[in-house]
Write a protein that holds these residues in place. Sequence first.
Motif, PDB file in Angstrom:
ATOM      1  N   THR A 161      -4.956  -3.834  12.312  1.00 52.90           N
ATOM      2  CA  THR A 161      -6.081  -3.981  13.238  1.00 52.90           C
ATOM      3  C   THR A 161      -5.904  -5.300  13.994  1.00 52.90           C
ATOM      4  OG1 THR A 161      -7.369  -5.160  11.584  1.00 52.90           O
ATOM      5  CG2 THR A 161      -7.665  -2.761  11.679  1.00 52.90           C
ATOM      6  N   GLU A 171     -10.468   4.142   7.449  1.00 58.11           N
ATOM      7  CA  GLU A 171      -9.709   3.319   8.397  1.00 58.11           C
ATOM      8  C   GLU A 171      -9.139   2.113   7.661  1.00 58.11           C
ATOM      9  OE1 GLU A 171     -12.152   2.448  11.792  1.00 58.11           O
ATOM     10  OE2 GLU A 171     -12.085   4.527  12.482  1.00 58.11           O
ATOM     11  N   CYS A 219      -4.342   6.447  15.935  1.00 54.89           N
ATOM     12  CA  CYS A 219      -4.867   5.988  14.645  1.00 54.89           C
ATOM     13  C   CYS A 219      -5.840   4.847  14.933  1.00 54.89           C
ATOM     14  CB  CYS A 219      -3.731   5.534  13.721  1.00 54.89           C
ATOM     15  SG  CYS A 219      -2.876   4.051  14.281  1.00 54.89           S
ATOM     16  N   SER A 220      -6.392   4.266  13.887  1.00 53.17           N
ATOM     17  CA  SER A 220      -7.421   3.234  14.086  1.00 53.17           C
ATOM     18  C   SER A 220      -6.839   1.826  14.166  1.00 53.17           C
ATOM     19  CB  SER A 220      -8.427   3.310  12.932  1.00 53.17           C
ATOM     20  OG  SER A 220      -7.747   3.142  11.705  1.00 53.17           O
ATOM     21  N   GLN A 226      -6.019   9.954   6.999  1.00 52.73           N
ATOM     22  CA  GLN A 226      -7.008  10.580   7.881  1.00 52.73           C
ATOM     23  C   GLN A 226      -7.693  11.773   7.204  1.00 52.73           C
ATOM     24  OE1 GLN A 226      -4.430  11.146  11.309  1.00 52.73           O
ATOM     25  NE2 GLN A 226      -5.113   9.226  12.259  1.00 52.73           N
TER      26      GLN A 226
END
Length: 393
Positions: free
Chosen positions: A262, A240, A91-92, A235
């Motif tokens: 993140t 994101e 994933c991001s 997704q």
Amino acid sequence: MKYGEFDSASLMYITNRPEILFERGEGSWLFDSQGKAYLDFVQGWAVNCLGHSPAVIRDAVVKQVNTLINPSPAFYNGPMIELAGLLTAHCSLDRVFFANSGAEANEGAIKLARKWGRLHRDGAYEIITFDHAFHGRTLATMSASGKAGWDTLFAPQVPGFPKAALNDIDSVAALIGPNTVAVMLEPVQGEGGVIPATPEFLQALRKLTRENNILLIVDEVQSGMGRTGRLFAHQHAGIEPDIMTLGKGIGGGVPLSALLATEAVSCFEPGDQGGTYNGNPLMSAAGVAVMRTLIAPGFMDEVLARGEYLAARLRELVARHGLAGERGFGLLRALVLDSDRAPAIVKAALEGSPTGLLLNAPRPNLLRFMPSLTVSEAEIDQMTAMLDALLKA
Ligand SMILES: Cc1ncc(COP(=O)(O)O)c(C=O)c1O
């Protein structure tokens, strides 16, 4: 309900349980103490993503139990690092904190967003959430939820969760102010009745949150871990998020959840976040087994195919019985009935003879389907045949 010399009256009364004692599970099937079999299309509320007692989880947990159960969260262990690496590779998001339940992961997401607000947005703390949302049963996650009646149950609420309408970007924009730090939503509202946020809405939300320098939090406790036919439901929309939470399917049935963020948003400092069981190797080993199964070549293609097969069979029931419709993503689907008879159908399905069927009714006119991601076409056929008879009755 008796169990040997013991009585279920010793349990705190929190729900009406049927007089059934489940003893064993295998794949899509549960077996009670009388030997009766039940076809399970609930799977512990989308928890057993690989079905009941799958060999991969059994083997991983037994191996881990024989090696190391819990050295304490103050130390590294192998499965905790491996699972974090597997998740961030797919994933991001960059950093992971493990917890035990969806509510606890969401509680962590709320704390992380508030901390980020203190550091980067002048102490902003409000998180915009949505009508009919479900984020858990701690005080903060109940306050974040948009469930009818929850604003007064256990009042006073935790402040700072104004509510917008799902798929209405103007209703979100209207709530953004100097105190706003984030928007939080389920990509598919599960408990609310399998109501997807549209890809266009998710994309508009990502744009709006970036323009206003606020965070986007996706609660993928129910929609994540392959449930909707992609590893993570957001997704599908190609967005994101800044923060994502996972639960349910991540442990394949054992208590495990995760908070992902993140690098830029991962602003916890020592002392801000923790918990006795976080990242324990026993649950993490189950998570590694689940994740390795989901990312194996072809697995998610099969989930998508079975999701489409289930949708097609449900659409046949819609046509045959004049129902209102069918909706969902992958193997998180709902059948909208013609009247408020879903609870009666769930009860009759459970009591079916010689074989029972486990279904769920999050709303009086709605049946929800959350089978194992490994459910077979034959099991889908068997479920729809049983449901066909129940709808006729
Ligand atoms: C989207 C979502 N978030 C959070 C939760 C809460 O998870 P848990 O019951 O593990 O605390 C749920 C449970 O149904 C859920 O569906």
